[in-house]
Design an enzyme around this catalytic site. Structure first.
Site, PDB file in Angstrom:
ATOM      1  N   HIS A  81       0.835  -1.217   0.000  1.00 36.59           N
ATOM      2  CA  HIS A  81       0.000   0.000   0.000  1.00 36.59           C
ATOM      3  C   HIS A  81       0.865   1.262   0.000  1.00 36.59           C
ATOM      4  O   HIS A  81       0.685   2.160  -0.825  1.00 36.59           O
ATOM      5  CB  HIS A  81      -0.915  -0.039   1.230  1.00 36.59           C
ATOM      6  CG  HIS A  81      -1.825   1.140   1.362  1.00 36.59           C
ATOM      7  ND1 HIS A  81      -3.168   1.067   1.107  1.00 36.59           N
ATOM      8  CD2 HIS A  81      -1.586   2.420   1.718  1.00 36.59           C
ATOM      9  CE1 HIS A  81      -3.717   2.257   1.294  1.00 36.59           C
ATOM     10  NE2 HIS A  81      -2.771   3.102   1.672  1.00 36.59           N
ATOM     11  N   GLU A  82       1.810   1.315   0.911  1.00 41.56           N
ATOM     12  CA  GLU A  82       2.633   2.531   1.035  1.00 41.56           C
ATOM     13  C   GLU A  82       3.504   2.725  -0.207  1.00 41.56           C
ATOM     14  O   GLU A  82       3.686   3.850  -0.666  1.00 41.56           O
ATOM     15  CB  GLU A  82       3.493   2.462   2.298  1.00 41.56           C
ATOM     16  CG  GLU A  82       2.702   2.398   3.597  1.00 41.56           C
ATOM     17  CD  GLU A  82       1.660   3.494   3.732  1.00 41.56           C
ATOM     18  OE1 GLU A  82       1.927   4.651   3.353  1.00 41.56           O
ATOM     19  OE2 GLU A  82       0.546   3.185   4.210  1.00 41.56           O
TER      20      GLU A  82
ATOM     21  N   HIS B  55       1.648   4.328  -3.057  1.00 44.23           N
ATOM     22  CA  HIS B  55       1.420   5.778  -2.924  1.00 44.23           C
ATOM     23  C   HIS B  55       2.493   6.609  -3.630  1.00 44.23           C
ATOM     24  O   HIS B  55       2.268   7.777  -3.925  1.00 44.23           O
ATOM     25  CB  HIS B  55       1.380   6.192  -1.453  1.00 44.23           C
ATOM     26  CG  HIS B  55       0.021   6.066  -0.836  1.00 44.23           C
ATOM     27  ND1 HIS B  55      -1.116   6.588  -1.424  1.00 44.23           N
ATOM     28  CD2 HIS B  55      -0.389   5.494   0.334  1.00 44.23           C
ATOM     29  CE1 HIS B  55      -2.159   6.332  -0.645  1.00 44.23           C
ATOM     30  NE2 HIS B  55      -1.745   5.672   0.415  1.00 44.23           N
TER      31      HIS B  55
ATOM     32  N   GLU C 297      -6.056   6.849  -2.092  1.00 49.51           N
ATOM     33  CA  GLU C 297      -6.273   5.701  -1.198  1.00 49.51           C
ATOM     34  C   GLU C 297      -6.931   4.515  -1.911  1.00 49.51           C
ATOM     35  O   GLU C 297      -6.618   3.362  -1.621  1.00 49.51           O
ATOM     36  CB  GLU C 297      -7.083   6.122   0.027  1.00 49.51           C
ATOM     37  CG  GLU C 297      -6.396   7.171   0.898  1.00 49.51           C
ATOM     38  CD  GLU C 297      -5.006   6.757   1.381  1.00 49.51           C
ATOM     39  OE1 GLU C 297      -4.629   5.577   1.258  1.00 49.51           O
ATOM     40  OE2 GLU C 297      -4.286   7.652   1.886  1.00 49.51           O
TER      41      GLU C 297
ATOM     42  N   TYR D 299     -11.113   3.760   0.930  1.00 53.01           N
ATOM     43  CA  TYR D 299     -10.120   2.771   0.496  1.00 53.01           C
ATOM     44  C   TYR D 299     -10.784   1.638  -0.278  1.00 53.01           C
ATOM     45  O   TYR D 299     -10.386   1.314  -1.401  1.00 53.01           O
ATOM     46  CB  TYR D 299      -9.405   2.180   1.720  1.00 53.01           C
ATOM     47  CG  TYR D 299      -8.572   3.176   2.488  1.00 53.01           C
ATOM     48  CD1 TYR D 299      -9.167   4.201   3.225  1.00 53.01           C
ATOM     49  CD2 TYR D 299      -7.193   3.093   2.500  1.00 53.01           C
ATOM     50  CE1 TYR D 299      -8.403   5.112   3.934  1.00 53.01           C
ATOM     51  CE2 TYR D 299      -6.415   4.001   3.201  1.00 53.01           C
ATOM     52  CZ  TYR D 299      -7.026   5.003   3.921  1.00 53.01           C
ATOM     53  OH  TYR D 299      -6.271   5.910   4.616  1.00 53.01           O
TER      54      TYR D 299
HETATM   55 ZN   LIG Z   1      -2.850   5.116   2.080  1.00 55.88          ZN
END
Ligand SMILES: [Zn+2]
Length: 422
Positions: free
Chosen positions: A277-278, A281, A300, A353
């Site tokens: 996830h990170e 980004h 998100e 999300y």
């Molecule tokens: Zn996030």
């Protein structure tokens, strides 16, 4: 579309900042920050006053192009009155004090004192806790961040380390972030970290956690390869993962950097979806940044979908399995949520999300894999290091499929009831 901007007290669209030069001295034990911020500012129309977002640190002086300027500092705004109406200028602010996080519905944001160091978690409105800025996500700038602190500490900031000088008991670390960056993604991490390389990324963590961290992040290079293939080339010069020696509620993304808590490292990859996830980004959020916070799903939702894509590619459940599971869970919640305008309070609601990821999955099903991922790669290429809106995304994907996707997107993004997942 949002009728009123989120966080209307933050940011000013009458001017932009093209460069921030931040020189900081931080004393860890005293939690004291002394700073000089030099902002290269330009305004479309001459400004009689310049409003900067700036928190509770004490301002010692302001100059505009080297000439002392009058200022007032109240209620998180530093209002500068330049000697003459300002069109283009370098505004310098000297300040000091103990950083106070910016209050928000999600707790204190920004510069945060750790048990033995400091971290910055700026999203969405924490940047004014440590430097004066134009705190709106669409105003992106290059940065130079210099931090002087006691030599036993390591300092990680955005961009490339260009200089490290030792003084008497202190070390000065200088980082340059050439690619444009939103103020909320500016970050400084200070701790007694051990820094190592793994698969092209840097890992910074407390030495006693090093073995666990190396294990838990070992597949990050495979994620990097997968996302490079699906989303296009990694958008920055480097990537650093920082594991702080404190527990964090959630990991935090910054430009070229992600920050995890020691609680996210268990030695058995229990938080691997968050690693994916990170990392995602860096494409969605950091390279392509929302112009307005109401479009947060463009960050998100995409990062959440990247978790499912990683799961699918790494032998876990398929993205479609995750989609069905979450679709059923979301049907049990009140159907009162608009994804493309969730409201300030619901900016980090789980539905941003998961419904965001479901929207992308529905779009992928409608377009087919080839067209869907071609559209994503073109999206990241065309808006690289820029700002994006939901309307632009809808127009963009339509160019990659003969099938009209407007009604599908409209139902997922702008209608309250959860659409059926075909
Ligand atoms: Zn996030």
């Amino acid at each position: 579309m949002a009728m009123t901007p989120y966080f209307p007290a933050h940011g000013d669209d009458r001017y932009g900042v093209s460069h921030y030069d931040l020189r900081l001295v931080y004393r860890v034990a005293a939690n004291r920050l002394d700073g000089t911020a030099r902002l290269t500012v330009s305004a479309a129309e001459p400004l009689g006053t310049l409003d900067l977002d700036f928190g509770r640190l004490r301002v010692a002086g302001v100059t505009v192009d080297g000439v002392p300027a009058r200022y007032t500092h109240t209620r998180d705004k530093l209002r500068v009155t330049p000697p003459a109406p300002l069109r283009e200028a370098v505004v310098e602010v000297r300040y000091s004090g103990k950083p106070v996080p910016v209050a928000s519905p999600w707790g204190g944001l920004g510069w945060e004192e750790l048990s033995d160091g400091a971290l910055v978690a700026g999203q969405p409105i924490g940047a004014p806790s440590w430097f004066p800025c134009n705190d709106r996500p669409g105003d992106k700038a290059s940065y130079r961040i210099s931090v002087t602190t006691a030599s036993p500490y390591q300092v990680i900031a955005n961009g490339v380390l260009v200089d490290r000088r030792r003084g008497a008991g202190t070390t000065t670390w200088v980082y340059e972030q050439a690619e444009p960056m939103a103020s909320y993604l500016a970050s400084v991490q200070i701790g007694r970290y051990q820094i190592s390389e793994q698969g092209g990324a840097r890992l910074a963590c407390p030495p006693r956690l090093a073995a666990r961290v190396r294990h838990d992040f070992a597949r990050q290079d495979q994620m990097m390869a997968l996302f490079g293939e699906l989303f296009g080339p990694y958008p920055f010069a480097g990537y650093t993962v920082v594991v702080a020696d404190d527990d964090l509620d959630i990991p935090v993304e910054a430009q070229g950097m992600s920050i995890f808590g020691r609680n996210h490292v268990d030695g058995v990859r229990g938080c691997e979806r968050l690693v994916a996830h990170e990392l995602a980004h860096q494409w969605f959020g950091n390279s392509l940044t929302v112009a307005c916070w109401s479009d947060i799903w463009l960050q998100e939702g995409f990062a959440a979908y990247a978790e499912w894509l990683w799961s699918e590619a790494s032998g876990g459940p398929l993205a479609g399995d995750h989609a069905h599971r979450w679709w059923h869970r979301l049907t049990l919640l009140p159907q009162n949520f608009i994804l493309a305008d969730p409201g300030e309070q619901a900016l980090f609601d789980d539905r941003v999300y998961k419904r965001g990821a479901l929207t992308l999955h529905a779009l992928r099903r409608a377009m087919g894999d080839e067209a869907f991922f071609a559209a994503l790669r073109a999206w990241t290429a065309e808006h690289r290091h820029g700002t994006v809106t939901t309307r632009e995304f809808a127009g963009h994907v339509q160019r990659y499929t003969p099938r009209p996707v407007g009604p599908l997107l409209s139902a997922w993004l702008h209608d309250k009831p959860l659409p059926h997942l075909v």
